[in-house]
Write a protein that holds these residues in place. Structure first.
Motif, short mmCIF file in Angstrom:
data_model
loop_
_atom_site.label_atom_id
_atom_site.label_comp_id
_atom_site.label_asym_id
_atom_site.label_seq_id
_atom_site.Cartn_x
_atom_site.Cartn_y
_atom_site.Cartn_z
N MET A 338 0.55 -1.21 0.47
CA MET A 338 -0.36 0.24 -0.34
C MET A 338 0.71 1.13 0.22
O MET A 338 1.89 1.01 0.57
CB MET A 338 -0.79 0.37 1.34
CG MET A 338 -2.30 -0.73 1.93
SD MET A 338 -2.91 -0.14 2.57
CE MET A 338 -4.54 -2.28 2.96
N PHE A 339 0.56 2.10 -0.19
CA PHE A 339 0.51 3.75 -0.35
C PHE A 339 0.06 4.21 -0.01
O PHE A 339 -1.28 4.98 -0.59
CB PHE A 339 1.41 4.12 -2.34
CG PHE A 339 2.27 5.04 -1.73
CD1 PHE A 339 1.41 7.03 -2.16
CD2 PHE A 339 3.01 4.83 -2.10
CE1 PHE A 339 2.56 7.65 -1.87
CE2 PHE A 339 3.53 6.26 -2.09
CZ PHE A 339 3.92 7.84 -1.83
N VAL A 340 0.29 5.28 1.09
CA VAL A 340 -0.30 5.55 2.21
C VAL A 340 -0.03 7.11 1.80
O VAL A 340 0.93 7.55 3.21
CB VAL A 340 -1.14 4.67 3.41
CG1 VAL A 340 -2.07 5.46 4.02
CG2 VAL A 340 -1.10 3.05 3.11
N ILE A 341 -0.76 8.44 1.76
CA ILE A 341 -1.11 9.53 2.54
C ILE A 341 -1.97 9.79 3.40
O ILE A 341 -2.94 9.42 3.59
CB ILE A 341 -1.44 10.26 1.04
CG1 ILE A 341 -0.27 10.27 -0.08
CG2 ILE A 341 -1.15 12.06 2.00
CD1 ILE A 341 -0.99 11.03 -1.04
N SER A 342 -1.18 10.29 5.04
CA SER A 342 -2.11 10.42 6.06
C SER A 342 -1.94 11.95 6.74
O SER A 342 -0.59 12.07 6.64
CB SER A 342 -2.28 9.52 7.46
OG SER A 342 -0.81 9.74 7.22
N ALA A 343 -3.67 12.58 6.49
CA ALA A 343 -2.89 14.51 7.02
C ALA A 343 -3.77 14.91 8.32
O ALA A 343 -4.89 13.94 8.09
CB ALA A 343 -3.56 15.09 5.63
N GLU A 344 -3.31 15.18 9.25
CA GLU A 344 -3.94 15.30 10.29
C GLU A 344 -3.91 17.62 9.90
O GLU A 344 -3.56 17.86 9.30
CB GLU A 344 -2.91 15.30 11.13
CG GLU A 344 -2.27 14.23 12.39
CD GLU A 344 -1.69 14.40 13.32
OE1 GLU A 344 -0.94 13.27 13.74
OE2 GLU A 344 -1.52 15.80 13.83
N LEU A 345 -6.24 17.45 9.95
CA LEU A 345 -6.24 18.15 9.60
C LEU A 345 -6.58 18.57 10.35
O LEU A 345 -6.56 18.72 11.64
CB LEU A 345 -7.54 17.26 8.48
CG LEU A 345 -7.16 17.00 7.84
CD1 LEU A 345 -8.78 16.44 6.69
CD2 LEU A 345 -6.62 17.04 6.59
N ARG A 346 -6.92 20.04 9.88
CA ARG A 346 -6.64 21.55 11.24
C ARG A 346 -8.87 21.43 11.60
O ARG A 346 -9.11 22.25 12.09
CB ARG A 346 -6.58 22.80 10.84
CG ARG A 346 -4.60 22.96 10.53
CD ARG A 346 -4.55 24.24 10.34
NE ARG A 346 -3.36 23.70 9.59
CZ ARG A 346 -1.83 24.55 11.29
NH1 ARG A 346 -2.42 25.05 11.65
NH2 ARG A 346 -1.09 24.78 10.86
N ALA A 347 -9.41 20.89 10.16
CA ALA A 347 -11.14 21.02 10.63
C ALA A 347 -11.26 19.82 10.03
O ALA A 347 -10.40 18.80 9.65
CB ALA A 347 -11.12 22.03 9.63
N ALA A 348 -12.49 19.62 9.86
CA ALA A 348 -13.10 18.22 9.21
C ALA A 348 -12.64 17.53 8.19
O ALA A 348 -12.70 18.67 7.21
CB ALA A 348 -14.83 18.22 9.78
#
Length: 914
Positions: A338-348
């Protein structure tokens, strides 16, 4: 461990400032050779001696994992791994207890989708015994399996599954697999298995699984560390060669399946941030497409890892960033990846983010990579690989993984060559091929504690408030129990688990001279037995109740932690009462534990790392300070320690009136008090004395000191300092912020200078805080690793940075904001899990906090920090550069030459520890 291509001459100061790591020479310098043998029964043996350690690591790996499991068999490999520790006819009882009693340092196992491994780190003299035990498990476990133990382990496994899945993001890989993999794919199900399949496991299914997959031709034995090759091969042959060969176990093949469909899944979970966003693609098997896998790993580094990456620059910086952080994981597998991009967001999260990420990926694959950036990437990744190989335990892991996955123990070097050889078009071409396919999007909304988290359709509204508070501190109530102890409770509504911690006085700072290590003995109740139970029975008792028990002796305190499901809380309190009121001093278990502690201390004494640690603290704190003494114990504690010593120290450490109990659980104070009163009734204080503390400070002895470590190819440069007095709360906050600006993360000054600008090191680590809560002093440390020829220049640069913080280059607003971000993240997770709640209660107690309002006041002070405030604080809180204590560990002659070349004149040639 690593063989350099050629001896590096000592550079001039000008050369040193302009020097960069070169990927070609770095790749050539990475060497990890192992001797490989195959016994007549098919067993593969890999041997790698290491003269730098007195320990041995044994890893036995099997070519079986979750991917071998079919319908109705999920979790079988993991279940068998648990059962393999239940003993055989030749060695009955708990395998872990047996090995730890014999002196093993660590005993563990892990089941993965592609493999199962059993690992142990041991003193060299135990090698023969461990090899016999592993051969016995391979040959005889199926016939020795005790069906009566299965039910106990079934409960433990089901609890493990519940615990893992109850954690925030505990089901993230299950969500990804659901969306990305078709029915029947070997990675579709979780390694731990489905509940129905776990509940259906029988003794016969376990025996059949062992007989099918645990034959010698399906296994690899790796031994690294303090070994002689010929003697070790003789031992392996003696114990393993007689195991009858069995037909090769069937293996499921590598496969790549197109995603069932391009889809989006939205879920809610108890995360402590407004939202998370994952975008993932299926990738090929690392076995059949190794070149593409490495190219994708390099693409992932360029796209999303680090502040300079494309995704970070585009989405986590600027005037209106949508993410606080972005990361990329390239998950390898024998079946697929798998190639997975993960982002912690500042909003929903919103679905439009997927289109933005697609655009960034398209820009990446269409834009040629500058040669200097590609070279920097190679250096970074090769430096990571070199660092991975510093530990003989990690080298064993790399060898067994290469043999199990690739049939080639030299896979590590193949990967190094690919990192060095792959060009820009190879990297972008792999990204173009695999990231241009259908992708899967997972959006995670925040749900507050007490709300049921469930999968919801894409069209459903977000569950969590996107403007979530940045701090979530626990409130508590406190009572004094009849036994004298204080009980502090934080209620966690809806949480099925609890965490209990007892805090006593018996830290290492109170250990008498010559009895260093006694605090660890007192903290080791689970290893010595308590009440009517020896150590084995105590362990069985804890595991039977699904409890996890851990104890620690720290500088100023001792702690016992017990966690489990809420119904097991009475068992936990009863176990705690036995540990505190009736430890089995004088038992065989205790004698064995102390002998092992002494042996470990003797093994560590005189090593460069131990000498460096003691010398640094002797110079910073004083030769009589506990941190300058024997670690972890006096080498002859097994000869000195008496029953009276243990009873008196235990009595001091665990006086009920001086003990604080912290509990995070879904219950009210009345219920908790009644339960604690009933369970802790047997606990009463023992006769004791008040020992003097070993925390008195002496004047700092600054200067540069060298610990000679012949054969060490890098030099460890460590800087230490302390405040002249105990810090008040506001001073402590400023002290921590200054330490963070100096070396608190990769973006701090020291890392940017030595790593990003000069390319001398993989990284710089450091921190500044309070050595003992409410007692001080402020204590700071910075570590980095460089070539010996660069030790002097590196120290010169670090001193310059410290001097700049004190005057010409004070802390910037951006550096204060980086510290704030770090603290915001910590404060947002104060109450995420039960253990986090207990940690927050302890931290609040250390700072006299009375409840959430005090945490909010702390948050306000963090947000109010200013550059002017930090500039004024730097003079008293940071020493002048030549007042720092510096300890360097490595080749002494080369380091001394580099110090002279750098024009540094405060080298202390020789100095005793006391």
């Amino acid at each position: 461990m690593f063989t350099p291509v050629a001896e590096v001459p000592v550079p001039t100061l000008l050369e040193a400032r302009g020097w960069r790591l070169d990927s070609r020479s770095l790749a050539a310098a990475i060497a990890m050779t192992a001797e490989r043998h195959v016994l007549p029964n098919g067993l593969t043996v890999l041997l790698q001696p290491d003269r730098t350690t007195a320990l041995v690591h044994v890893c036995v790996g099997y070519r079986v994992g979750a991917m071998e499991e079919g319908r109705g068999q999920t979790g079988l490999s993991h279940f068998l791994e648990h059962m393999m520790f239940s003993g055989t006819r030749a060695l009955p009882g708990s395998y872990v207890t047996r090995m730890l009693d014999a002196g093993a340092i660590s005993v563990n196992a892990m089941t993965e989708p592609d493999q199962t491994r059993y690992v142990q780190t041991i003193p060299a003299h135990l090698l023969k015994y461990v090899l016999f035990a592993e051969a016995d498990r391979m040959a005889n476990f199926a016939d020795s399996l005790d069906a009566d133990i299965i039910e106990r382990e079934r409960s433990v496994i089901l609890e493990e599954k519940r615990e893992n899945e109850a954690r925030p993001l505990g089901k993230v890989f299950e969500w990804l697999a659901d969306g990305m993999l078709p029915a029947g794919h070997p990675y579709k199900h979780p390694v731990i298995g489905h509940v129905a399949d776990i509940e259906a496991v029988t003794a016969q299914t376990l025996r059949d699984w062992h007989r099918t997959h645990y034959g010698p031709a399906n296994a690899v034995v790796v031994v690294t560390g303090a070994i002689d090759r010929a003697e070790t091969l003789d031992m392996v042959t003696r114990y393993f060669a007689g195991i009858a060969p069995v037909p090769s176990a069937p293996r499921r093949l590598a496969r790549f399946d197109a995603m069932p469909r391009e889809s989006v899944l939205r879920v809610a979970d108890r995360i402590q941030r407004p939202g998370l966003f994952y975008q993932a693609w299926s990738t090929p098997s690392i076995v059949t497409s190794a070149r593409d896998h490495v190219a994708l790993a390099m693409a992932g580094e360029l796209l999303g890892n680090g502040r300079s990456s494309l995704l970070h620059q585009r989405f986590a910086t600027g005037d209106a960033p949508i993410a606080s952080s972005i990361d990329i994981s390239v998950v390898k597998g024998r079946a697929s990846g798998m190639f997975v991009i993960s982002a912690e967001l500042r909003a929903a999260p919103v679905a439009d983010i997927a289109d933005l990420l697609d655009g960034a990926v398209a820009d990446f694959v269409s834009s040629p990579l500058p040669a200097d950036r590609l070279e920097a990437l190679r250096v970074r990744m090769l430096s990571d690989r070199m660092r991975d190989m510093e530990s003989f335990e990690r080298r064993a892991g790399a060898l067994v993984e290469g043999e199990l996955l690739h049939g080639d123990a030299d896979w590590f070097h193949r990967e190094v060559r690919l990192i060095r050889e792959l060009e820009d078009e190879d990297i972008r071409g792999a990204a173009r091929r695999w990231l241009g396919r259908d992708r899967f999007v997972l959006m995670v909304d925040q749900v507050r504690p007490g709300t049921v988290a469930e999968q919801v359709p894409l069209s459903a509204p977000a569950i969590a408030d996107p403007a979530a508070a940045m701090i979530h501190a626990p409130d508590y109530h406190e009572v004094r129990l009849r036994c004298g102890a204080r009980l502090r409770l934080a209620r966690r509504v809806g949480d099925p688990r609890f965490h209990l911690r007892a805090i006593g006085r018996g830290g290492t700072a109170f250990e008498p001279h010559g009895l260093e290590g006694i605090a660890q003995v007192i903290a080791s109740g689970m290893a010595i037995g308590a009440g009517g139970d020896d150590a084995a029975a105590l362990a069985d008792r804890a595991s039977g109740a699904g409890l996890k028990v851990a104890a620690r002796a720290m500088l100023d305190r001792s702690t016992v932690d017990i966690s489990g499901l809420r119904p097991a809380l009475p068992s936990a309190l009863a176990l705690l009462a036995d540990l505190l009121s009736a430890p089995r001093f004088g038992s065989d278990d205790q004698v064995t534990m102390v002998a092992t502690l002494a042996a470990n201390a003797r093994g560590r004494a005189g090593t460069p790392a131990a000498l460096a640690y003691a010398l640094a603290n002797a110079c910073v704190l004083g030769a009589d300070h506990r941190l300058a003494g024997a670690m972890p114990a006096a080498t002859d504690i097994d000869q000195r320690l008496t029953m009276a010593d243990m009873r008196h120290f235990h009595g001091f450490a665990w006086q009920p009136e001086e003990t604080l109990l912290l509990l995070a659980a879904d219950m009210d104070m009345e219920e908790a008090t009644a339960l604690a009163e009933a369970m802790l009734a047997p606990w009463a204080g023992w006769e004791s004395f008040l020992p003097p503390t070993r925390l008195d400070l002496a004047p700092v002895r600054s200067g540069i000191r060298i610990i000679d470590a012949p054969g060490r190819e890098s030099a460890r440069v460590s800087l230490y300092w302390r405040s002249p007095h105990r810090l008040e709360e506001d001073e402590l906050l400023r002290f921590a912020c200054l330490g963070h600006a100096l070396a608190g993360d990769f973006g701090a000054r020291a890392g940017l200078r030595l790593r990003e600008e000069l390319g001398w090191t993989y990284g710089v680590q450091g921190q500044a805080g309070e050595l003992v809560p409410r007692r001080g002093p402020g204590y700071g440390v910075v570590h980095t690793e460089v070539k010996p020829a660069l030790a002097g220049p590196a120290l010169r640069e670090l001193r310059t940075i410290v001097d700049g913080l004190r005057g010409s280059h004070p802390v910037r607003a951006s550096e204060i904001e980086a510290f704030r971000r770090s603290e915001r993240q910590r404060l947002a997770r104060l109450n995420e899990k039960a253990v986090d709640t207990v940690n927050a209660l302890q931290s609040g107690h250390d700072h006299d906090y009375r409840g959430p309002d005090d945490w909010y006041r702390y948050r306000d002070r963090v947000e109010a920090l200013t550059p002017d405030e930090l500039a004024a604080a730097a003079i008293p809180l940071l020493p002048e550069p030549d007042a720092l204590v510096c300890v360097m560990t490595g080749e002494a002659r080369a380091i001394a030459a580099s110090i002279a070349e750098a024009g540094l004149s405060d080298l202390v040639v020789a100095e005793p520890l006391a």
